[in-house]
Design an enzyme around this catalytic site. Sequence first.
Site, mmCIF file in Angstrom:
data_model
loop_
_atom_site.group_PDB
_atom_site.id
_atom_site.type_symbol
_atom_site.label_atom_id
_atom_site.label_comp_id
_atom_site.label_asym_id
_atom_site.label_seq_id
_atom_site.Cartn_x
_atom_site.Cartn_y
_atom_site.Cartn_z
ATOM 1 C CB THR A 338 5.283 -14.566 -15.719
ATOM 2 O OG1 THR A 338 6.616 -14.044 -15.393
ATOM 3 C CG2 THR A 338 4.608 -14.220 -16.860
ATOM 4 C CG ASP A 339 2.865 -18.676 -12.494
ATOM 5 O OD1 ASP A 339 2.731 -17.841 -11.450
ATOM 6 O OD2 ASP A 339 2.189 -19.071 -13.340
ATOM 7 C CB SER A 364 9.970 -23.449 -14.113
ATOM 8 O OG SER A 364 8.634 -23.735 -13.933
ATOM 9 N NE ARG A 365 9.435 -16.491 -9.794
ATOM 10 C CZ ARG A 365 9.241 -15.837 -10.401
ATOM 11 N NH1 ARG A 365 8.167 -15.723 -10.969
ATOM 12 N NH2 ARG A 365 10.172 -14.917 -11.135
ATOM 13 C CB VAL A 366 4.088 -23.354 -10.196
ATOM 14 C CG1 VAL A 366 3.684 -22.388 -9.323
ATOM 15 C CG2 VAL A 366 3.691 -22.837 -11.647
#
Length: 502
Positions: A338-339, A364-366
């Site tokens: 997941t991101d 939250s990576r993006v």
Amino acid sequence: MSEYTPQSISEYLKHRLDTHRVETISYRYGTVIKTGDGVCRISGLPQCKYGELLRFENDVYGMVLDLEEDRLGAVILDSSNSVKEGDTVVGTGKVAEVPVGEELLGRVVDPIGRSLDGKPLFSKQFLPCERKAPSIIDRRPVDTPLQTGILSIDSMIPIGLGQRELIIGDRQTGKTSIAIDTILNQKNSDVICVYCAIGQKASTISGVIETLKKNGAMDYSVVVAATASDSPAMQYLAPFAATSIAEWFTEKGKNVLVVYDDLSKHAVAYRTMSLLLLRPPGREAYPGDVFYLHSRLLERSACLSEKLGGGSLTALPIIETMGGNISAYIPTNVISITDGQIFLEDELFHSGIRPAINTGLSVSRVGRAAQSGAMKAVSGTLRIELSKFREMAVFARFGSDVDASTAKMLKKGQILTELFKQPKSSPYSVFKEVVLLLCYKSDIFYDMDIKDIKSYSSQLLKYVYEDSSAVASKIDSTGVMSESDKQQIISSIMEFKEKHNE
Ligand code: ATP
Ligand code: MG
């Protein structure tokens, strides 16, 4: 009647005979040689494909999952004792399919599309449950926010349309509530929601459906359910079917949110199936391809390119941990796919901080790139402030004297923690979130008792919303806040403060 000569009639008949095609219908039969615990071995049917649906006697369906040289291994989709040894099996030539389309909105279906809400379902279109994920050039970067309505998530762990954000935590820590609140918050947006329940109690699922109905969210939602009493094969199919239902809308250019509740039970169902099919067990007895099981499912979430209509599929998978252990096999797998993740903690939940989000372990990576301008302007340093506060709070517990700047940081941390507490089913609009964070930044609550903040802030929100209604609707619809909007909000806040102090 002269045109009907014997010659013309015989020519006509000859023509009919020449053009007449006899359709040969061929059925492929096999025989069940061994059955038990929901799986069976079949001899015959050499042309069967992987994943093909089989029809047993009494209209019971099964799915091929093992192709051997002289026999097949299949799982039974209905109750396991409905198939006997010696029964005949017919290959249908089709893989598992699910009905799709607008008709599904507001409906509750099982993973092969049978209605579970007592009403008939007439769907003309079908899609296979297993589909290929969009390729790299079919995608575009995540750039639009998906508002969850939960202040701590929208400000610190923002989610974008097309992102995959994992919700992870022990049992009873509010995982489902976060996902359901996010669905409820899509009421005034154009996002369609699919809630997929895997291996849960039927009573829990009916509770969720009740909440969705009560809040008017069923109009734009679909529920796909495989309960704990359904066969492992049904539970295995459920998230794939839910994704296909969602993809139909995505391919029409819509934004769709899918909740998989939960993938731990999905992995367990897959493990049961694999062990019964005598596949070799690996770590924690899961089969070797359990990573691929979830990666191919979650790769189907995407933000499609403009050429393909620009739709998006956002996924909120849920994973249940044991004793907060996020380094077990399935949690690490899904975290790496997941991101980002929202980590919920039992200790926080029981100390009254709800939603019980551990901000240190949540990322939250993006999503940052997708956060709206107004939110970005007020939420920049929150994570750092909160983590400093958590660090300091540990020392402050020993009762040591602290200097003025540390005392201020502690108080501000307490205020922020209090603001982040939010009851379930009460999402905030973007404007309300921005106002609360502006208040926090300009120290409006600084002189107050922590316990008074909740009631004071709700009165304040109501006042500011009415006083700056034009700005409110602008921020809610566009997510943009100009400098003059900000001044307008701050002057409303000050007005309220003066009135309240009178
Ligand atoms: P399970 O492991 O059983 O699936 P879960 O992690 O999905 O549980 P929920 O069912 O969402 O957790 O919530 C557990 C309980 O906590 C419920 O009784 C719910 O009402 C309560 N709860 C969840 N979120 C909040 C909140 N923000 N404020 C108050 N209570 C909450
Ligand atoms: Mg739950």
